[in-house]
Write a protein that holds these residues in place. Structure first.
Motif, short mmCIF file in Angstrom:
data_model
loop_
_atom_site.label_atom_id
_atom_site.label_comp_id
_atom_site.label_asym_id
_atom_site.label_seq_id
_atom_site.Cartn_x
_atom_site.Cartn_y
_atom_site.Cartn_z
N LEU A 14 0.83 -1.21 0.00
CA LEU A 14 0.00 0.00 0.00
C LEU A 14 0.87 1.26 0.00
N GLU A 15 2.06 1.17 0.58
CA GLU A 15 2.97 2.31 0.50
C GLU A 15 3.37 2.57 -0.95
N VAL A 16 3.62 1.50 -1.69
CA VAL A 16 3.92 1.65 -3.12
C VAL A 16 2.73 2.32 -3.82
N ALA A 17 1.53 1.87 -3.49
CA ALA A 17 0.33 2.43 -4.12
C ALA A 17 0.21 3.92 -3.84
N TRP A 18 0.43 4.33 -2.58
CA TRP A 18 0.26 5.76 -2.32
C TRP A 18 1.40 6.59 -2.87
N ALA A 19 2.60 6.01 -2.95
CA ALA A 19 3.70 6.76 -3.56
C ALA A 19 3.41 7.03 -5.04
N LEU A 20 2.93 6.00 -5.74
CA LEU A 20 2.57 6.20 -7.15
C LEU A 20 1.33 7.09 -7.26
N GLY A 21 0.44 6.98 -6.28
CA GLY A 21 -0.74 7.83 -6.26
C GLY A 21 -0.41 9.30 -6.14
N LEU A 22 0.67 9.60 -5.42
CA LEU A 22 1.08 11.01 -5.32
C LEU A 22 1.39 11.58 -6.70
N LYS A 23 2.04 10.79 -7.52
CA LYS A 23 2.33 11.25 -8.88
C LYS A 23 1.04 11.38 -9.69
N ALA A 24 0.18 10.36 -9.58
CA ALA A 24 -1.07 10.37 -10.35
C ALA A 24 -2.00 11.50 -9.92
N SER A 25 -1.92 11.91 -8.66
CA SER A 25 -2.81 12.97 -8.18
C SER A 25 -2.36 14.36 -8.64
N GLU A 26 -1.15 14.43 -9.20
CA GLU A 26 -0.60 15.70 -9.68
C GLU A 26 -0.69 16.78 -8.61
N GLY A 27 -0.08 16.49 -7.46
CA GLY A 27 -0.07 17.48 -6.37
C GLY A 27 -1.42 17.63 -5.71
N PHE A 28 -2.18 16.57 -5.66
CA PHE A 28 -3.54 16.56 -5.10
C PHE A 28 -4.49 17.50 -5.86
N SER A 29 -4.23 17.67 -7.14
CA SER A 29 -5.10 18.52 -7.96
C SER A 29 -6.15 17.70 -8.71
N ARG A 30 -6.01 16.38 -8.71
CA ARG A 30 -6.98 15.49 -9.36
C ARG A 30 -7.75 14.76 -8.27
N PRO A 31 -9.06 14.97 -8.19
CA PRO A 31 -9.83 14.44 -7.05
C PRO A 31 -9.77 12.92 -6.83
N LEU A 32 -10.06 12.12 -7.84
CA LEU A 32 -10.11 10.68 -7.63
C LEU A 32 -8.75 10.10 -7.23
N PRO A 33 -7.68 10.38 -7.97
CA PRO A 33 -6.39 9.86 -7.53
C PRO A 33 -5.99 10.39 -6.14
N SER A 34 -6.40 11.60 -5.82
CA SER A 34 -6.07 12.16 -4.51
C SER A 34 -6.76 11.39 -3.39
N VAL A 35 -8.04 11.11 -3.57
CA VAL A 35 -8.80 10.36 -2.55
C VAL A 35 -8.24 8.95 -2.40
N LEU A 36 -7.96 8.28 -3.53
CA LEU A 36 -7.42 6.93 -3.48
C LEU A 36 -6.04 6.92 -2.81
N THR A 37 -5.24 7.93 -3.06
CA THR A 37 -3.93 8.04 -2.44
C THR A 37 -4.06 8.19 -0.92
N ILE A 38 -4.96 9.03 -0.48
CA ILE A 38 -5.16 9.23 0.96
C ILE A 38 -5.66 7.95 1.62
N ILE A 39 -6.56 7.24 0.97
CA ILE A 39 -7.06 5.97 1.51
C ILE A 39 -5.91 4.97 1.63
N ALA A 40 -5.07 4.89 0.60
CA ALA A 40 -3.92 3.98 0.65
C ALA A 40 -2.96 4.37 1.76
#
Length: 104
Positions: free
Chosen positions: A12-38
């Motif tokens: 899950l740490e891998v997931a949230w690390a990659l999620g940080l990139k996908a969220s583009e600085g928490f500017s994309r809502p869905l990837p941001s929420v999924l990253t925080i959950i992870a």
């Protein structure tokens, strides 16, 4: 069981690390929420594993899984460098993780 929980926490740490990139600085809502959950799930599972495992070993394994997994997926998904020195460094991290497991 604690080791399984720790491995899942590391993944899950891998997931949230990659999620940080996908969220583009928490500017994309869905990837941001999924990253925080992870993140929350990863920290929770780490805390559960630490009830049984030594704190230093558990934390190092968690970080190691996260670091190695993130680097490998960065290479595969994002074209990050796969230089020989970088790959050797990953092997050294893995050797350290195995050493911690065997010593504990």
């Amino acid at each position: 069981m604690a080791w399984i929980i720790l491995v899942v926490a590391g993944l899950l740490e891998v997931a949230w690390a990659l999620g940080l990139k996908a969220s583009e600085g928490f500017s994309r809502p869905l990837p941001s929420v999924l990253t925080i959950i992870a993140m929350v799930a990863s920290f929770y599972l780490l805390a559960q594993a630490m009830k049984v495992l030594p704190v230093g070993t558990a934390y190092a394994i968690w970080v190691g899984i996260g670091a190695v997994g993130t680097v490998v997926l960065g290479i595969l998904l994002y074209g990050d460098s796969a230089s020989p020195l970088r790959l050797l460094s990953l092997v050294l991290i893995l050797a350290g993780l195995v050493g911690l497991k065997l010593a504990g």
